[in-house]
Write a protein that holds these residues in place. Structure first.
Motif, mmCIF file in Angstrom:
data_model
loop_
_atom_site.group_PDB
_atom_site.id
_atom_site.type_symbol
_atom_site.label_atom_id
_atom_site.label_comp_id
_atom_site.label_asym_id
_atom_site.label_seq_id
_atom_site.Cartn_x
_atom_site.Cartn_y
_atom_site.Cartn_z
ATOM 1 N N LEU A 137 -1.664 -13.969 0.657
ATOM 2 C CA LEU A 137 -1.405 -13.662 2.061
ATOM 3 C C LEU A 137 -1.419 -12.156 2.258
ATOM 4 C CD1 LEU A 137 1.383 -15.836 1.225
ATOM 5 C CD2 LEU A 137 0.421 -16.505 3.415
ATOM 6 N N THR A 138 -2.098 -11.708 3.298
ATOM 7 C CA THR A 138 -2.116 -10.283 3.622
ATOM 8 C C THR A 138 -1.317 -10.029 4.894
ATOM 9 O OG1 THR A 138 -4.095 -10.347 5.025
ATOM 10 C CG2 THR A 138 -4.446 -10.118 2.661
ATOM 11 N N GLY A 139 -0.863 -8.781 5.037
ATOM 12 C CA GLY A 139 -0.148 -8.401 6.247
ATOM 13 C C GLY A 139 -0.096 -6.901 6.371
ATOM 14 N N PRO A 140 0.201 -6.397 7.565
ATOM 15 C CA PRO A 140 0.401 -4.953 7.707
ATOM 16 C C PRO A 140 1.652 -4.496 6.964
ATOM 17 C CG PRO A 140 0.892 -6.103 9.766
ATOM 18 C CD PRO A 140 0.286 -7.107 8.854
ATOM 19 N N THR A 141 2.631 -5.406 6.836
ATOM 20 C CA THR A 141 3.864 -5.135 6.087
ATOM 21 C C THR A 141 4.296 -6.409 5.388
ATOM 22 O OG1 THR A 141 5.333 -5.774 7.910
ATOM 23 C CG2 THR A 141 4.604 -3.456 7.833
ATOM 24 N N LEU A 142 5.192 -6.264 4.439
ATOM 25 C CA LEU A 142 5.764 -7.439 3.788
ATOM 26 C C LEU A 142 6.575 -8.258 4.784
ATOM 27 C CD1 LEU A 142 6.860 -5.747 0.450
ATOM 28 C CD2 LEU A 142 5.183 -7.591 0.641
ATOM 29 N N GLU A 143 7.310 -7.580 5.653
ATOM 30 C CA GLU A 143 8.116 -8.287 6.647
ATOM 31 C C GLU A 143 7.243 -9.154 7.545
ATOM 32 O OE1 GLU A 143 8.259 -5.125 5.947
ATOM 33 O OE2 GLU A 143 10.336 -4.462 5.650
ATOM 34 N N ASP A 144 6.064 -8.651 7.899
ATOM 35 C CA ASP A 144 5.150 -9.424 8.728
ATOM 36 C C ASP A 144 4.723 -10.710 8.024
ATOM 37 O OD1 ASP A 144 2.924 -9.571 10.990
ATOM 38 O OD2 ASP A 144 1.911 -9.881 9.066
ATOM 39 N N ILE A 145 4.421 -10.609 6.730
ATOM 40 C CA ILE A 145 3.998 -11.805 5.988
ATOM 41 C C ILE A 145 5.109 -12.839 5.977
ATOM 42 C CG2 ILE A 145 3.267 -12.706 3.743
ATOM 43 C CD1 ILE A 145 1.982 -9.980 3.185
ATOM 44 N N VAL A 190 -4.757 -3.648 5.908
ATOM 45 C CA VAL A 190 -3.859 -4.426 5.046
ATOM 46 C C VAL A 190 -2.854 -3.478 4.402
ATOM 47 C CG1 VAL A 190 -3.677 -5.874 2.981
ATOM 48 C CG2 VAL A 190 -5.550 -6.244 4.613
ATOM 49 N N GLY A 191 -1.572 -3.754 4.631
ATOM 50 C CA GLY A 191 -0.524 -2.907 4.077
ATOM 51 C C GLY A 191 0.280 -3.566 2.989
ATOM 52 N N ALA A 192 0.139 -4.909 2.829
ATOM 53 C CA ALA A 192 0.923 -5.625 1.823
ATOM 54 C C ALA A 192 0.213 -6.942 1.493
ATOM 55 C CB ALA A 192 2.330 -5.901 2.331
ATOM 56 N N PRO A 217 -8.413 -9.927 9.074
ATOM 57 C CA PRO A 217 -8.159 -9.748 7.639
ATOM 58 C C PRO A 217 -6.785 -9.171 7.324
ATOM 59 C CG PRO A 217 -10.378 -9.036 8.178
ATOM 60 C CD PRO A 217 -9.669 -9.290 9.487
ATOM 61 N N SER A 218 -6.187 -8.459 8.268
ATOM 62 C CA SER A 218 -4.866 -7.880 8.009
ATOM 63 C C SER A 218 -3.759 -8.919 8.081
ATOM 64 C CB SER A 218 -4.568 -6.753 8.996
ATOM 65 O OG SER A 218 -4.289 -7.266 10.286
ATOM 66 N N GLN A 219 -4.087 -10.144 8.501
ATOM 67 C CA GLN A 219 -3.106 -11.230 8.539
ATOM 68 C C GLN A 219 -3.762 -12.523 8.031
ATOM 69 O OE1 GLN A 219 -1.602 -11.052 12.675
ATOM 70 N NE2 GLN A 219 0.286 -10.221 11.807
ATOM 71 N N ALA A 220 -4.378 -12.430 6.875
ATOM 72 C CA ALA A 220 -5.134 -13.559 6.320
ATOM 73 C C ALA A 220 -4.231 -14.463 5.490
ATOM 74 C CB ALA A 220 -6.284 -13.049 5.458
ATOM 75 N N VAL A 221 -4.586 -15.744 5.475
ATOM 76 C CA VAL A 221 -3.967 -16.744 4.599
ATOM 77 C C VAL A 221 -5.107 -17.393 3.835
ATOM 78 C CG1 VAL A 221 -2.640 -18.873 4.457
ATOM 79 C CG2 VAL A 221 -2.078 -17.175 6.216
ATOM 80 N N VAL A 222 -5.112 -17.231 2.503
ATOM 81 C CA VAL A 222 -6.200 -17.741 1.681
ATOM 82 C C VAL A 222 -5.636 -18.674 0.615
ATOM 83 C CG1 VAL A 222 -8.052 -17.151 0.062
ATOM 84 C CG2 VAL A 222 -7.614 -15.695 2.059
ATOM 85 N N ARG A 242 0.835 -1.203 0.000
ATOM 86 C CA ARG A 242 0.000 0.000 0.000
ATOM 87 C C ARG A 242 0.873 1.257 0.000
ATOM 88 N NH1 ARG A 242 -5.243 1.099 1.535
ATOM 89 N NH2 ARG A 242 -5.609 -0.927 2.553
ATOM 90 N N LYS A 243 0.512 2.210 -0.885
ATOM 91 C CA LYS A 243 1.182 3.509 -0.905
ATOM 92 C C LYS A 243 0.455 4.506 -0.016
ATOM 93 C CE LYS A 243 3.678 7.059 -2.068
ATOM 94 N NZ LYS A 243 4.967 7.266 -1.381
ATOM 95 N N ASP A 244 -0.869 4.572 -0.173
ATOM 96 C CA ASP A 244 -1.678 5.460 0.657
ATOM 97 C C ASP A 244 -3.097 4.901 0.688
ATOM 98 O OD1 ASP A 244 -2.849 6.278 -1.823
ATOM 99 O OD2 ASP A 244 -1.337 7.853 -2.049
ATOM 100 N N ALA A 245 -4.060 5.697 1.095
ATOM 101 C CA ALA A 245 -5.418 5.184 1.288
ATOM 102 C C ALA A 245 -6.031 4.660 -0.004
ATOM 103 C CB ALA A 245 -6.310 6.275 1.881
ATOM 104 N N GLN A 246 -5.628 5.215 -1.147
ATOM 105 C CA GLN A 246 -6.260 4.856 -2.413
ATOM 106 C C GLN A 246 -5.362 4.067 -3.359
ATOM 107 O OE1 GLN A 246 -9.476 5.528 -2.844
ATOM 108 N NE2 GLN A 246 -9.535 6.543 -0.852
ATOM 109 N N ARG A 247 -4.039 4.100 -3.151
ATOM 110 C CA ARG A 247 -3.132 3.555 -4.168
ATOM 111 C C ARG A 247 -2.211 2.483 -3.585
ATOM 112 N NH1 ARG A 247 -0.164 8.805 -6.401
ATOM 113 N NH2 ARG A 247 0.280 8.971 -4.179
#
Length: 362
Positions: free
Chosen positions: A339-347, A284-286, A325-330, A216-221
């Motif tokens: 996989l979602t995460g707040p950051t790539l490092e978290d994933i 979700v950040g990444a 949802p910010s740490q989902a595994v689908v 994620r870059k910002d709220a929309q992008r």
């Protein structure tokens, strides 16, 4: 719910090519099943929804689509299935410019192969033709969201990238280090230049590579890896990284900001999936998509094609159902993981040592 163009109430299908004797015996029953489920058969429609394309090993002749909305399932009969089915059969799928390949054998087994390397078998037995239909239907019903609209309005301070693109470079190198980046399938080695141009024009791909990343870059992008790019060597904005700023449901376009004077690559076909997730979940950040598996991952029900609205919606639903949802595994059926995460490092920290490289097929 996003408004996208969907198939008509009575989607048109047709059958082309020269079927083998056994395929010729099967086709009337398959045609009847599709008609029973609301499809309308026409001999030579200009813009069919679905084409059942009968090919032979000696002549996997492609059906030349006139529109992106036409999905092609190629039917092939072989005396037996090779010991390495994916590597042996995949060239037939690509040469015939197919979304799905169905290989029939004399013992009336059906072997299915998709562009995303899904491979599964439907055995002989009761309701065989109905089961063929159920396997083909997710492909036939899909609406692709792969058009890109490039707008040269990227802020000058982002022309050389930022901390987000640096993080994507790090993550791509990490996937390579973990041996999670299968080599792109060499389309140029098995397709004629004309067919290669045709499939790139229709489906907006720069090659068949597996896996993608976004942040994620910002709220929309959000920044995302390009289609067909070597994700272990991402460096250039507009070529390796694309900034997705929206989706236009009227034109069915993914809208991207690029620097002026750059001939951009196309963004990964999974951009619509990532866009849905980021839009719904600000936490979700990444997002990472890989061709691997984790035990007990909740999975989508059907093997929808990459870049389809249906796959994106199915994955977004599973993210929504996750405890966090910010740490989902689908799991994507017969395909891989999102996989979602707040950051790539978290994933990466959550999946290290837990991944299975063999995706289960069913």
């Amino acid at each position: 719910m996003i408004e996208v163009r969907t198939q008509p109430e009575a989607p048109v299908f047709t059958i082309v090519g020269q079927p083998s004797p056994n395929l010729a015996d099967l086709l009337p029953a398959l045609k009847s099943v599709f008609e029973a489920h609301g499809y309308r058969y026409e001999e030579a429609p200009e813009f069919p929804r679905l084409v059942l394309n009968c090919i032979t090993p000696a002549s996997p002749k492609p059906y030349r689509r006139k529109a992106q909305g036409t999905l092609v399932v190629s039917l092939l009969e072989l005396s037996s299935i090779p010991s390495e089915p994916i590597s042996t059969l995949y060239p037939y799928l690509v040469r015939a410019l197919s979304n799905q390949l169905v290989v029939l054998t004399p013992d009336q087994q059906a072997h299915f192969l998709t562009l995303e390397l899904g491979y599964y078998v439907e055995p002989e037995g009761p309701d065989f033709v109905e089961r063929l239909y159920r396997r083909i239907q997710p492909i036939a019903s899909s609406v692709l969201v792969v058009n890109n609209r490039f707008e040269a309005d990227l802020e000058p301070e982002l022309w050389q990238g930022d901390s987000c693109t640096q993080a994507l470079s790090w993550a791509g190198a990490k996937l390579a280090e973990w041996d999670l980046l299968p080599a792109p399938f060499p389309l140029e080695e098995i397709l004629s230049p004309e067919d290669l141009r045709h499939i790139k024009r229709l489906y907006g791909i720069g090659g068949l590579s597996y896996g993608n990343l976004s942040i994620r870059k910002d709220a929309q992008r959000f920044w995302m890896s390009a289609s067909g790019v070597d994700k272990s060597r991402m460096r250039e904005v507009g070529r390796d990284f694309l900034l997705v700023k929206g989706y236009d449901p009227q034109t069915n376009d993914i809208v991207l900001s690029v620097p002026p004077g750059v001939t951009p690559r196309r963004v990964s076909v999974d951009a619509i999936e990532h866009w849905m997730i980021y839009r719904e979940h600000p936490s979700v950040g990444a997002i990472i998509h890989i061709h691997a598996w984790m035990d007990e991952a909740p999975s989508t029900q059907f093997n929808y094609p990459c870049g389809s609205y249906q796959l994106a919606e199915a994955v977004a639903e599973k993210v929504r159902e996750a405890p966090d949802p910010s740490q989902a595994v689908v799991g994507l059926k017969n395909h891989g993981l999102t996989l979602t995460g707040p950051t790539l490092e978290d994933i990466f920290s959550r999946i290290e040592g837990r991944l299975l490289k063999q995706v289960p097929m069913s």
